[in-house]
Design a protein around this motif. Sequence first.
Motif, PDB file in Angstrom:
ATOM      1  N   CYS B  65       4.118  13.735   0.123  1.00  0.00           N
ATOM      2  CA  CYS B  65       4.542  13.858  -1.274  1.00  0.00           C
ATOM      3  C   CYS B  65       3.828  15.007  -1.987  1.00  0.00           C
ATOM      4  O   CYS B  65       2.776  15.486  -1.548  1.00  0.00           O
ATOM      5  N   GLU B  67       2.037  14.990  -4.673  1.00  0.00           N
ATOM      6  CA  GLU B  67       0.682  14.698  -5.119  1.00  0.00           C
ATOM      7  C   GLU B  67      -0.317  14.888  -3.980  1.00  0.00           C
ATOM      8  O   GLU B  67      -1.413  15.417  -4.172  1.00  0.00           O
ATOM      9  N   ARG B  68       0.059  14.432  -2.775  1.00  0.00           N
ATOM     10  CA  ARG B  68      -0.860  14.572  -1.646  1.00  0.00           C
ATOM     11  C   ARG B  68      -0.989  16.018  -1.189  1.00  0.00           C
ATOM     12  O   ARG B  68      -2.065  16.464  -0.765  1.00  0.00           O
ATOM     13  N   CYS B  98       4.080   7.368  -5.665  1.00  0.00           N
ATOM     14  CA  CYS B  98       4.273   6.240  -4.758  1.00  0.00           C
ATOM     15  C   CYS B  98       2.902   5.627  -4.447  1.00  0.00           C
ATOM     16  O   CYS B  98       1.851   6.193  -4.770  1.00  0.00           O
ATOM     17  N   CYS B 101       0.350   7.803  -2.580  1.00  0.00           N
ATOM     18  CA  CYS B 101      -0.257   8.851  -3.405  1.00  0.00           C
ATOM     19  C   CYS B 101      -1.276   8.276  -4.380  1.00  0.00           C
ATOM     20  O   CYS B 101      -2.318   8.887  -4.628  1.00  0.00           O
TER      21      CYS B 101
HETATM   22 ZN    ZN Z   1       3.846   9.685  -2.801  1.00  0.00          ZN
END
Ligand code: ZN
Lengths: 155, 155, 155, 155
Positions: B65, B67-68, B98, B101
Amino acid sequence: REETVKKYGLTENELLTLHERSVAAKSRAYCPYSKFRVGATLLSNNGQWIDGANVENASYGIGTCAERVALGKAVTEGIRSFKAVGVAADIEATCSPCGACRQFIREFCDLETPIFMFNIKGEYATMTISELLPLSFGPDVLPSPEVLEANRPQT
Amino acid sequence: REETVKKYGLTENELLTLHERSVAAKSRAYCPYSKFRVGATLLSNNGQWIDGANVENASYGIGTCAERVALGKAVTEGIRSFKAVGVAADIEATCSPCGACRQFIREFCDLETPIFMFNIKGEYATMTISELLPLSFGPDVLPSPEVLEANRPQT
Amino acid sequence: REETVKKYGLTENELLTLHERSVAAKSRAYCPYSKFRVGATLLSNNGQWIDGANVENASYGIGTCAERVALGKAVTEGIRSFKAVGVAADIEATCSPCGACRQFIREFCDLETPIFMFNIKGEYATMTISELLPLSFGPDVLPSPEVLEANRPQT
Amino acid sequence: REETVKKYGLTENELLTLHERSVAAKSRAYCPYSKFRVGATLLSNNGQWIDGANVENASYGIGTCAERVALGKAVTEGIRSFKAVGVAADIEATCSPCGACRQFIREFCDLETPIFMFNIKGEYATMTISELLPLSFGPDVLPSPEVLEANRPQT
Ligand SMILES: [Zn+2]
Ligand SMILES: [Zn+2]
Ligand SMILES: [Zn+2]
Ligand SMILES: [Zn+2]
């Protein structure tokens, strides 16, 4: 060394840099759980260098590897075509990318892209992604949801 | 808006930039499978900005994702203390991080770090990481392997 | 105890079994790296019990948690509706599901499904999945790829 | 067929069952996002059969594959030694395990364990895990955190 360099279309200097950068990248690892530092470096077809290191998590399964960090960075900076990948770790064995990283690399790299795996002495093994992930399941193998749904067998 | 800004110690300008950058980051997403573009932006305590977007994979479970990706980038560039996180997506609902994250963010951010979640109209919701991941399982909760092994009950 | 049981529609006996089974499940964990054994138990709406434990990997990020193992088992045995989830670990702190597991649970459980988190003394905290993963990003929030593609803004 | 069977020490009947069960397991997949159903079956050294299918998630990266579901089930039921793995999908190409699954299998299977990959017509390819994940990074390669910490180079 000269032969490897020739075989994969790198210059001697590029291979040296790949080694130095992936070793240096190791020092940026966040690995309080495994204490296993890994560094990864990508050389793009345009001559750009992108580095990464592993980032672990208290919930071990959520952590990620050096190769995926480097590729995530590259891809979201618009770099999606690569000449070589380097990986370095603090062990004498050749540190190869884990299966998840091979799959992540597969999504973006040509099957013939070489992965240079450096051990703690600076020795290395080289394999292409098609050698590291034979019979791979890549973007070209997966049909679209529509096609899959239309052709689904009735069992 | 002013109140949020005050509550979380950001300037009006920082909030604007957080919005603009996370929206811009979306355009770097690699999401041929979901078509769901997400952008994320981090503001470090030193005033640095780091962006990310989602990077998917033919083996869906290997994708990651926005954010990661942003945090992986920041952490391996030595930035480990953050003032705010922004997330933007192309939907009217608030796009929250999610669970994976939230856990990844938890490893590095103060429990009071605010996450700004922007919808497609630029409206946003704000929650701290401790609100998004209550009773969280972070680095401080996990005993070392040695301690766990020594104290393991006999069942 | 009686009150919790009433609030979440379990019988006293079901709560006892949830505790016993999740503690017992711990002993099946494969966790040579963290030494952190976690057990999880699901009670389906039909009264079936499904257990799981964590399964780790030499590439830490590939390991998985007790909750996801239990749910993977249940879902692929056709069980997709649950009355309660139990989690047990060898620590005094309440061991809550990690973020990834909260997200995995969210896909299948009603928002009001209670998660019972047992510590090593048998004490527990209870939260619903909507409390553990507020503002969650579930199946109902994600538009289809077709809708996303049709409405994509030009930036 | 006879030769494969002989080469990998299976009976003709075991191979038939491996095919039938992995095809049947497909129907238990939860794959509303990819519509790509995959089934996996394990045959343990004790003659037990364990099935799994893929379980996806609205946050794509949190979903998991058939092989990992089957192995998670087996391992937490105390089965950790395997004679063969089968994988089946709805496509004409050979559906090989993704990289993460190869790594997950590597943790528990002998390097010579055969993976039978069935296509939609029932044709199959066979490779051992050491062929599918050459130079693999397994439990035997990873030093303990203590050893790594003690020997860490000063860069
Ligand atoms: Zn995520
Ligand atoms: Zn890896
Ligand atoms: Zn978990
Ligand atoms: Zn897989």
